[in-house]
Design an enzyme around this catalytic site. Structure first.
Site: not given
Ligand SMILES: NC(=O)c1ccc[n+]([C@@H]2O[C@H](COP(=O)([O-])OP(=O)(O)OC[C@H]3O[C@@H](n4cnc5c(N)ncnc54)[C@H](O)[C@@H]3O)[C@@H](O)[C@H]2O)c1
Length: 507
Positions: A123, A144, A156, A194
């Site tokens: 993000s 994204h 995106e 964003n």
């Molecule tokens: N939550 C949102 O609203 C949102 C929206 C758009 C983008 N994002 C982006 O998506 C990504 C994930 O966000 P999320 O909210 O799903 O996080 P989350 O914490 O729910 O999930 C992340 C997962 O990644 C795993 N992980 C961490 N390091 C790892 C690695 N090296 N290899 C494999 N797995 C690994 C963790 O164990 C966890 O299960 C981030 O980059 C975030 O910025 C989030």
């Protein structure tokens, strides 16, 4: 169309909130899907959770049982990264940490084939930086998704500095084939949504910090007058104050602490106090079964409307008001005494003038002036905010309140903050959108689509700005800039050029 064929494996690495959602989208679209997570057992748990969601879709009649069974057969958790060797596309949704994401991309590159596209769901990090360590950085792209990914259509598609244009196009076509609405974005802080959405939160927080109105009133005015689905205070409670603030901070830092993106002290205090929103039971508002009732927005008590008003000059985007006033049975006398190109006004019997809020304070005028806030659609709006100058007497304010109540509106009387609530928010959104377009972040159409679908805005800001008129938006920001000469409200070059070009055309 060069979408990745449905027969090819899509791998999702990081199976938290976003990874599960993205995997569901790819799976339902027909791909074999592999799930991998660094935490042992997590990918298998994610597969179970995903299949349970498909079961619920079947129960609701949104997915056929045969499709669900086929999808189940295509889904496989992977214990080791090496099991992703045959993937045509890997989408990573791991921790938002550049070092972690770069290391993951490097490890993946040793495993997958040369034609495999590596996508990041980051993000706030630079796609260029995430893909920067690849031997073939051209295969790195940003995809994204928005949360919840299965429901929200916007994606995106972000091309990094080194992204191969064909890879970005393939990624775009793939997401389109998955039934999503992709928009192309350059790799800039916050991408489209964003970046451009920052003032929606920031202006509300500023009005609150200046004592203009309380959170419930600001939210109600933006919803019921501005036409936004949710107010910024309730929305940030839903997103999480910590999450929203960290996006603001990361965009601010990435723009080298540009004044236009400065975070809010009030939000910092909220985060520091642990009031993170719904997830902690309290943010701007209380949540949970035992929570006290949230504060109601300020709504003025009923007042009598004046028997007649006079209308002077051009009311710009409020030009429907005289018609609505006449429909309410109030006499409207048209006067032709406003200076051309100057804002017109509605005059109450005692001489108090009602002006559409620009970026000035009502108190700046030598006359008794009440500002009324911008509405998306004055006919449909259910609430109007008024900001009286200090020289307005009580009887005139009561008349102004009664006038809008006679049109069927609730009225919120707020303090005399420059640009009120909706006017300053929309003027800033339009300026941010025009600036992003002029800098090549995205086309105007992509910007409007992204803001409507990504954050549910009632209109795309470029289209909204065209309706308001570049001159009106420019004047609002110039006046705000006079009030707060920090640079935050300095109109962008794009807005100034657009306003000048339109004036040249008109002359
Ligand atoms: N939550 C949102 O609203 C949102 C929206 C758009 C983008 N994002 C982006 O998506 C990504 C994930 O966000 P999320 O909210 O799903 O996080 P989350 O914490 O729910 O999930 C992340 C997962 O990644 C795993 N992980 C961490 N390091 C790892 C690695 N090296 N290899 C494999 N797995 C690994 C963790 O164990 C966890 O299960 C981030 O980059 C975030 O910025 C989030």
């Amino acid at each position: 169309m060069t979408a990745i064929e449905t027969g090819r494996v899509v791998a999702v690495v990081g199976t938290g909130t976003m990874g599960q959602g993205i995997a569901q989208v790819a799976l339902v679209a027909g791909h074999p899907v592999r799930l991998h997570d660094a935490m042992p057992g997590r990918a298998a748990e994610a597969a179970t959770a995903l299949l349970a969601r498909l079961d619920r879709l079947v129960e609701k009649g949104r997915l056929g049982p045969a499709e669900r069974d086929a999808a189940r057969a295509r889904l496989r958790p992977a214990t080791h990264l090496s099991e992703l060797a045959d993937a045509g596309l890997v989408v990573e949704a791991v921790l938002e940490d550049l070092t972690v994401k770069r290391a993951l991309f490097a490890a993946l590159e040793d495993i997958v084939g040369d034609d495999c596209v590596l996508a990041t769901n980051t993000s706030s990090l630079s796609v260029t930086a995430v893909a920067g360590g690849l031997r073939r950085p051209g295969r790195g792209v940003g995809l994204h998704f928005f949360n919840p990914a299965p429901l929200l259509p916007l994606v995106e598609v972000v091309g990094g500095f080194a992204t191969d244009p064909r890879v970005a196009q393939d990624a775009y076509d793939t997401v389109l084939a998955w039934g999503k609405t992709p928009v192309r974005s350059e790799d800039t802080p916050g991408f489209i949504v964003n970046r451009i959405a920052r003032p929606f939160y920031a202006e509300a927080l500023r009005v609150y910090e200046e004592g203009g109105a309380d959170a419930a009133t600001i939210d109600a005015v933006l919803r019921e007058s501005g036409g936004f689905r949710m107010g910024p205070f309730a929305l940030t409670d839903l997103i999480g104050q910590d999450v929203n603030e960290s996006v603001t901070r990361s965009v601010w830092e990435a723009f080298s602490y540009d004044q236009k993106f400065t975070p809010s002290l009030a939000q910092r205090r909220l985060v520091e106090s642990g009031r993170l929103g719904r997830k902690s039971g309290r943010g701007w508002f209380p949540y949970g079964e035992d929570a006290e009732a949230p504060a109601a927005p300020h709504t003025a008590a009923p007042e009598a409307a004046p028997a007649s008003v006079s209308v002077h000059g051009d009311l710009f985007s409020a030009s429907v008001l005289p018609e609505l006033i006449a429909e309410a049975g109030i006499d409207v006398v048209r006067e032709d005494d406003a200076e051309p190109d100057h804002p017109g006004w509605i005059e109450l019997p005692g001489g108090t003038r009602l002006f559409l809020a620009d970026g000035s304070a009502a108190d700046n005028a030598d006359l008794p002036v009440i500002h009324f806030d911008l509405a998306l659609d004055y006919r449909a709006a259910t609430r109007i905010a008024l900001a009286p100058a200090s020289r307005v007497d009580e009887a005139s304010l009561a008349h102004a309140v009664g006038l809008f109540q006679a049109l069927g509106k609730d009225v919120s009387v707020i303090a005399d903050v420059p640009g009120m609530i909706v006017s300053r928010t929309v003027a800033m959104l339009v300026d941010f959108a025009l600036d992003a377009r002029a800098r090549g972040v995205a086309t105007g159409e992509a910007v409007d689509t992204a803001m409507r679908l990504g954050v549910n805005y009632p209109r795309g800001p470029i289209e909204w700005g065209a309706d308001l008129g570049a001159r009106w938006v420019l004047t609002a920001l110039e006046l705000l800039h006079d009030e707060y000469p920090t640079g935050r409200y300095a109109p962008s070059q794009a807005l100034r050029r657009l306003a000048a070009a339109l004036e040249d055309d008109a002359s």
